[in-house]
Write a protein that holds these residues in place. Structure first.
Motif, PDB file in Angstrom:
ATOM      1  N   ALA A   1       0.829  -1.212   0.000  1.00 44.51           N
ATOM      2  CA  ALA A   1       0.000   0.000   0.000  1.00 44.51           C
ATOM      3  C   ALA A   1       0.862   1.261   0.000  1.00 44.51           C
ATOM      4  O   ALA A   1       0.585   2.212  -0.744  1.00 44.51           O
ATOM      5  N   ALA A   2       1.913   1.281   0.804  1.00 46.57           N
ATOM      6  CA  ALA A   2       2.789   2.455   0.848  1.00 46.57           C
ATOM      7  C   ALA A   2       3.511   2.651  -0.484  1.00 46.57           C
ATOM      8  O   ALA A   2       3.657   3.783  -0.967  1.00 46.57           O
ATOM      9  N   GLY A   3       3.940   1.549  -1.087  1.00 45.71           N
ATOM     10  CA  GLY A   3       4.586   1.645  -2.398  1.00 45.71           C
ATOM     11  C   GLY A   3       3.636   2.149  -3.471  1.00 45.71           C
ATOM     12  O   GLY A   3       4.025   2.915  -4.352  1.00 45.71           O
ATOM     13  N   THR A   4       2.388   1.725  -3.412  1.00 48.56           N
ATOM     14  CA  THR A   4       1.395   2.189  -4.379  1.00 48.56           C
ATOM     15  C   THR A   4       1.134   3.681  -4.221  1.00 48.56           C
ATOM     16  O   THR A   4       1.021   4.406  -5.220  1.00 48.56           O
ATOM     17  N   VAL A   5       1.057   4.147  -2.990  1.00 51.33           N
ATOM     18  CA  VAL A   5       0.868   5.585  -2.752  1.00 51.33           C
ATOM     19  C   VAL A   5       2.060   6.367  -3.302  1.00 51.33           C
ATOM     20  O   VAL A   5       1.891   7.407  -3.957  1.00 51.33           O
ATOM     21  N   LEU A   6       3.274   5.864  -3.073  1.00 49.51           N
ATOM     22  CA  LEU A   6       4.452   6.560  -3.598  1.00 49.51           C
ATOM     23  C   LEU A   6       4.487   6.529  -5.121  1.00 49.51           C
ATOM     24  O   LEU A   6       4.947   7.487  -5.752  1.00 49.51           O
ATOM     25  N   LEU A   7       4.021   5.454  -5.733  1.00 48.69           N
ATOM     26  CA  LEU A   7       3.969   5.414  -7.197  1.00 48.69           C
ATOM     27  C   LEU A   7       2.956   6.410  -7.739  1.00 48.69           C
ATOM     28  O   LEU A   7       3.174   7.011  -8.797  1.00 48.69           O
TER      29      LEU A   7
ATOM     30  N   THR B   1       3.513  13.284 -10.196  1.00 48.55           N
ATOM     31  CA  THR B   1       3.723  14.724 -10.029  1.00 48.55           C
ATOM     32  C   THR B   1       5.214  15.024 -10.130  1.00 48.55           C
ATOM     33  O   THR B   1       6.065  14.164  -9.850  1.00 48.55           O
ATOM     34  N   PRO B   2       5.584  16.235 -10.535  1.00 50.28           N
ATOM     35  CA  PRO B   2       7.008  16.561 -10.657  1.00 50.28           C
ATOM     36  C   PRO B   2       7.755  16.505  -9.315  1.00 50.28           C
ATOM     37  O   PRO B   2       8.911  16.105  -9.260  1.00 50.28           O
ATOM     38  N   ALA B   3       7.078  16.885  -8.240  1.00 49.21           N
ATOM     39  CA  ALA B   3       7.750  16.878  -6.935  1.00 49.21           C
ATOM     40  C   ALA B   3       7.953  15.459  -6.420  1.00 49.21           C
ATOM     41  O   ALA B   3       8.895  15.181  -5.678  1.00 49.21           O
ATOM     42  N   GLY B   4       7.083  14.524  -6.805  1.00 52.77           N
ATOM     43  CA  GLY B   4       7.179  13.166  -6.292  1.00 52.77           C
ATOM     44  C   GLY B   4       7.881  12.204  -7.229  1.00 52.77           C
ATOM     45  O   GLY B   4       7.904  11.004  -6.990  1.00 52.77           O
ATOM     46  N   ALA B   5       8.485  12.703  -8.320  1.00 50.59           N
ATOM     47  CA  ALA B   5       9.142  11.824  -9.288  1.00 50.59           C
ATOM     48  C   ALA B   5      10.351  11.118  -8.683  1.00 50.59           C
ATOM     49  O   ALA B   5      10.720  10.027  -9.134  1.00 50.59           O
ATOM     50  N   ALA B   6      10.954  11.702  -7.679  1.00 52.52           N
ATOM     51  CA  ALA B   6      12.127  11.082  -7.056  1.00 52.52           C
ATOM     52  C   ALA B   6      11.751   9.859  -6.224  1.00 52.52           C
ATOM     53  O   ALA B   6      12.606   9.025  -5.920  1.00 52.52           O
ATOM     54  N   PHE B   7      10.463   9.751  -5.871  1.00 56.14           N
ATOM     55  CA  PHE B   7      10.039   8.638  -5.027  1.00 56.14           C
ATOM     56  C   PHE B   7       9.712   7.367  -5.807  1.00 56.14           C
ATOM     57  O   PHE B   7       9.524   6.318  -5.209  1.00 56.14           O
ATOM     58  N   ALA B   8       9.602   7.445  -7.118  1.00 55.35           N
ATOM     59  CA  ALA B   8       9.197   6.282  -7.918  1.00 55.35           C
ATOM     60  C   ALA B   8      10.170   5.106  -7.782  1.00 55.35           C
ATOM     61  O   ALA B   8       9.725   3.965  -7.604  1.00 55.35           O
TER      62      ALA B   8
END
Length: 155
Positions: A71-77, A82-89
């Motif tokens: 679930a946490a991995g899916t939320v991060l994906l 978004t441009p700000a969250g691209a580093a989390f993929a």
């Protein structure tokens, strides 16, 4: 006297469920676990037996770890769009894989303990249930029965 008789009856019931290779399936598929009707919670006449409680306490942590990591991995994906969250993929995939591996390892350890318990190699409660790992407390090292929830000192 009455307390001892009730304890002996519970132990006889527990021992009657223990047996050969199909023991785990017999515990899980017993009629005491499945509700008899849709209103079983209101009536309160069906409760979880000791074998089902023991299996739940053995395997639930592994399932929670695996499901929580997925679930946490899916939320991060989802944030990776978004441009700000691209580093989390890249982290998200590793988190999902790591949590599934950790859950699988915990589940295999639980299966191993259950296998040893069925053969009498793990510490047991007088009721026949599997004892938890040792915990330190005021009274020294104790173990809790996963079936009846009584504590036993480790001496």
């Amino acid at each position: 006297m009455r307390k001892r008789q009730a304890s002996q009856r519970r132990q006889d019931e527990w021992q009657g469920r223990r047996g050969g290779p199909g023991h785990i399936l017999a515990i899980v598929s017993s009629a005491e676990i499945a509700p008899r009707s849709a209103s079983w919670r209101r009536r309160g006449d069906v409760s979880m037996n000791r074998g089902a409680r023991m299996l739940l306490q053995l395997f639930a942590p592994a399932l929670v770890i695996a499901a929580g990591g997925i679930a946490a991995g899916t939320v991060l994906l989802e944030l990776g769009d978004t441009p700000a969250g691209a580093a989390f993929a890249p982290i998200a995939r590793s988190l999902q894989l790591g949590s599934v591996c950790a859950g699988f390892t915990m589940m295999m350890y639980s299966f191993w303990r259950l296998w040893r318990w069925e053969r009498g190699l793990e510490p047991q409660c007088p009721c026949g249930g599997l004892l938890s790992r040792p915990a330190s407390g005021r009274r020294g090292h104790t173990r809790r029965c996963l079936g009846c929830r009584r504590t036993h000192s480790e001496n």
